[in-house]
Design a protein around this motif. Structure first.
Motif, short mmCIF file in Angstrom:
data_model
loop_
_atom_site.label_atom_id
_atom_site.label_comp_id
_atom_site.label_asym_id
_atom_site.label_seq_id
_atom_site.Cartn_x
_atom_site.Cartn_y
_atom_site.Cartn_z
N LEU A 1 29.50 53.24 46.73
CA LEU A 1 29.91 52.33 45.63
C LEU A 1 29.42 51.07 45.91
O LEU A 1 28.74 50.22 45.12
CB LEU A 1 31.23 52.43 45.52
N LEU A 2 29.77 50.56 47.20
CA LEU A 2 29.35 49.06 47.53
C LEU A 2 27.95 48.92 47.65
O LEU A 2 27.44 47.94 47.11
CB LEU A 2 30.01 48.96 48.84
N SER A 3 27.07 49.90 47.97
CA SER A 3 25.61 49.80 47.95
C SER A 3 25.00 49.64 46.61
O SER A 3 24.11 49.00 46.16
CB SER A 3 24.90 51.03 48.58
N GLY A 4 25.76 50.50 45.68
CA GLY A 4 25.41 50.26 44.21
C GLY A 4 25.47 49.00 43.73
O GLY A 4 24.90 48.63 42.85
N CYS A 5 26.76 48.48 43.86
CA CYS A 5 27.05 47.07 43.45
C CYS A 5 26.13 46.15 43.75
O CYS A 5 25.42 45.17 42.96
CB CYS A 5 28.41 46.76 43.88
N LEU A 6 25.57 46.27 45.06
CA LEU A 6 24.50 45.20 45.60
C LEU A 6 23.18 45.52 45.06
O LEU A 6 22.19 44.64 45.12
CB LEU A 6 24.49 45.27 47.03
N GLN A 7 22.92 46.65 44.45
CA GLN A 7 21.67 47.09 43.84
C GLN A 7 21.58 46.64 42.21
O GLN A 7 20.87 46.98 41.51
CB GLN A 7 21.28 48.32 44.21
N GLY A 8 22.92 46.19 41.74
CA GLY A 8 23.12 45.90 40.52
C GLY A 8 23.72 47.00 39.57
O GLY A 8 23.71 46.80 38.36
N LYS A 9 24.16 47.76 40.12
CA LYS A 9 24.95 48.71 39.29
C LYS A 9 26.48 48.15 38.83
O LYS A 9 27.07 47.39 39.83
CB LYS A 9 25.20 50.06 40.05
N ILE A 10 26.85 48.50 37.51
CA ILE A 10 28.09 48.21 37.31
C ILE A 10 29.24 48.94 37.28
O ILE A 10 29.00 50.33 37.57
CB ILE A 10 27.96 47.89 35.77
N LEU A 11 30.11 48.51 38.30
CA LEU A 11 31.36 49.03 38.86
C LEU A 11 32.20 49.63 37.52
O LEU A 11 32.62 48.97 36.76
CB LEU A 11 32.13 48.24 39.89
N SER A 12 32.54 51.03 37.86
CA SER A 12 33.52 51.36 36.58
C SER A 12 34.90 51.34 37.09
O SER A 12 35.10 50.91 38.07
CB SER A 12 33.22 52.77 36.66
N LYS A 13 35.83 51.45 36.29
CA LYS A 13 37.11 51.34 36.55
C LYS A 13 37.80 52.19 37.28
O LYS A 13 38.52 51.76 38.37
CB LYS A 13 37.98 51.43 34.89
N GLU A 14 37.36 53.42 37.27
CA GLU A 14 37.71 54.53 38.15
C GLU A 14 37.20 54.07 39.63
O GLU A 14 37.95 54.30 40.65
CB GLU A 14 37.52 55.86 37.81
N ASP A 15 35.95 53.64 39.80
CA ASP A 15 35.59 53.34 40.88
C ASP A 15 36.21 52.22 41.49
O ASP A 15 36.39 52.08 42.89
CB ASP A 15 33.96 52.99 40.91
N ALA A 16 36.46 51.15 40.73
CA ALA A 16 37.18 49.98 41.28
C ALA A 16 38.59 50.25 41.81
O ALA A 16 39.13 49.97 42.88
CB ALA A 16 37.27 48.96 40.26
N ILE A 17 39.34 51.27 41.10
CA ILE A 17 40.72 51.66 41.71
C ILE A 17 40.44 52.45 42.81
O ILE A 17 41.14 52.31 43.94
CB ILE A 17 41.28 52.67 40.59
N LEU A 18 39.27 53.37 43.00
CA LEU A 18 39.05 53.99 44.30
C LEU A 18 38.94 52.70 45.60
O LEU A 18 39.37 53.14 46.59
CB LEU A 18 37.78 54.80 44.13
N LEU A 19 38.23 51.99 45.16
CA LEU A 19 38.08 50.83 46.10
C LEU A 19 39.32 50.12 46.25
O LEU A 19 39.25 49.56 47.47
CB LEU A 19 36.85 50.07 45.60
N SER A 20 40.14 50.13 45.60
CA SER A 20 41.42 49.12 45.82
C SER A 20 42.21 49.92 46.96
O SER A 20 43.34 49.40 47.35
CB SER A 20 42.29 49.23 44.54
N ALA A 21 41.90 51.27 47.28
CA ALA A 21 42.67 51.78 48.47
C ALA A 21 42.18 51.83 49.71
O ALA A 21 42.70 52.32 50.60
CB ALA A 21 42.77 53.37 47.94
N VAL A 22 41.00 51.19 49.84
CA VAL A 22 40.30 50.90 51.14
C VAL A 22 41.24 50.13 52.12
O VAL A 22 41.94 49.29 51.73
CB VAL A 22 39.04 50.43 51.24
N ARG A 23 41.20 50.38 53.33
CA ARG A 23 41.77 49.75 54.28
C ARG A 23 40.66 49.85 55.65
O ARG A 23 39.64 50.45 55.79
CB ARG A 23 43.13 50.57 54.97
N GLY A 24 41.12 49.07 56.71
CA GLY A 24 40.41 49.13 58.03
C GLY A 24 38.97 48.73 57.95
O GLY A 24 38.63 47.71 57.23
N GLU A 25 38.08 49.47 58.54
CA GLU A 25 36.64 49.20 58.57
C GLU A 25 36.20 49.17 56.94
O GLU A 25 35.30 48.44 56.42
CB GLU A 25 35.71 50.25 59.32
N GLU A 26 36.69 50.14 56.25
CA GLU A 26 36.16 50.07 54.74
C GLU A 26 36.59 48.87 53.92
O GLU A 26 35.85 48.34 53.21
CB GLU A 26 36.93 51.40 54.01
#
Length: 396
Positions: free
Chosen positions: A6-31
């Motif tokens: 997901l993060l690689s896609g954002c840096l390549q210009g892909k638009i983040l979806s709402k569900e993808d953003a919710i998935l990223l909201s759970a990251v911790r630590g190294e993520e």
């Protein structure tokens, strides 16, 4: 799809979806570290290493308000200690002192429609031949422009199309915090239960009408008031959708709730620093590299430089003259200290106007012709504050 993809896609210009953003909201630590790094890299690609702030004057035109938000220390009833509606003479006195010290923005903050519930405010307005607080705001902005040539930016609460169109003639930008798009927060025991002007649909309508009128606009979210991660993400997407439609949102604020002993939510926990950093990073990835994203340095005085590593590119308004009347317990950092900490993080601090360079460069699409001379007098070729004005700003 995993977080790394997901993060690689954002840096390549892909638009983040709402569900993808919710998935990223759970990251911790190294993520989480990877999330912050991706947001910072996206910011760097579009904004470079310049971080801005607005040298502003905070004018609390009136702190009377018909809303009773669970976290607010600004509002007063007429019979409460500290209740005040400034006279135009008082406004001019503060603004003239600010001009002497190099300020360029005059931020008008005020309660929402106090005349709807307080006869004292109706009487005050009637003596001036006015009906509404928004009419008094218009007169104050017009006077500041004509007498001092500094640039008003107003945050008066809900505004209709007519009010927005009128205020556009005397403000280079306007603002209204969305705070959150969740209707749940207006239920009994919620922070917005007794606040009719905090209904998300009404606030989104004001932001949309500003877009139709091509008004450079400030909005943002307030985190830590009882919302969950999905509601934070929904709020950021609501802002993104309006900006995609009208292209008028010039900055998005991510602001953290602060508990205070005199508010109903005094025992409510403040959001952790990790929450703030994660929210800023998600805002950057959701809203994109071109959006100006800010977070207030005075509300996290020990840790605010970390915001730079999460993707902000602006510190918001910082006043060398007036306090933060919304958070009076939290003084602004001295400009010298703010500049040093910004430099230590690898960035250059520059003052900007109440309207961003990318909106100035579009000319009359966003700026009424009558306001152009005021903007040109204060901005340099890069659209930021002229160098000769910067010399006036006190650094301590």
């Amino acid at each position: 799809m995993n977080e790394k993809s997901l993060l690689s896609g954002c840096l390549q210009g892909k638009i983040l979806s709402k569900e993808d953003a919710i998935l990223l909201s759970a990251v911790r630590g190294e993520e989480l570290s990877a999330l912050l790094a991706a947001a910072a890299e996206l910011r760097d690609r579009h904004k470079g290493k310049t971080v801005t702030f607005s040298p502003k004057l905070f004018i609390p035109l009136t702190n009377l308000c018909r809303d009773f938000c669970g976290y607010c220390t600004f509002r007063r009833a007429p019979d409460e200690p500290g209740a005040e509606t400034m006279s135009l003479e008082e406004v001019l006195r503060v603004v003239r002192e600010g001009k002497r010290l190099g300020c360029s923005e005059v931020l008008f903050s005020l309660g929402d429609r106090p005349e709807a519930i307080y006869p004292e405010m109706r009487d005050f307005l009637k003596q001036l031949g006015l009906r509404r607080t928004l009419d008094y705001l218009y007169d104050a902005c017009k006077l500041v422009l004509e007498e001092t040539e500094l640039l008003p930016h107003s945050n008066p609460g809900l505004m209709g199309q007519g009010d927005l169109a009128r205020l556009k003639q005397v403000n280079v930008s306007l603002g209204l915090m969305l705070e959150n798009a969740s209707e749940r927060l207006a239920l009994p025991s919620g922070p917005h239960f007794n606040a009719p002007d905090k209904k998300p649909a009404l606030r989104l309508k004001t932001i949309e009408e500003a877009g139709k009128l091509r008004i450079p606009f400030t909005t943002g979210i307030l985190i830590g008031i009882g919302e969950d991660w999905r509601e934070r993400v929904d709020s950021l997407f609501a802002i993104r959708e309006l900006h995609e439609r009208y292209g008028h949102i010039q900055e998005v604020i991510v602001q953290n709730f602060r508990a205070k002993p005199e508010i109903p939510m005094r025992d409510h926990p403040e959001p952790a620093l990790e929450e703030m950093l994660k929210t800023i990073a998600l805002a950057r990835l959701i809203l994109g590299g071109e959006m100006n994203i800010q977070a207030p340095p005075n509300l996290t005085p020990e840790s605010y430089p970390l915001y730079l590593h999460a993707g902000i590119n602006d510190w918001g308004g910082v006043s060398p003259v007036t306090p933060d009347y919304i958070n009076p317990e939290a003084p602004w950092p001295a400009l010298g200290i703010l500049g040093r900490k910004t430099a230590e993080a690898g960035f250059v601090l520059r003052p900007r106007l109440a309207i961003y360079p990318e909106f100035i460069s579009q000319g009359e699409k966003f700026i009424p012709p009558s306001l152009f001379p005021y903007v040109e007098k204060l901005c340099g070729e890069d659209g930021l504050v002229k160098n000769e004005l910067i010399q006036r700003l006190p650094v301590s």
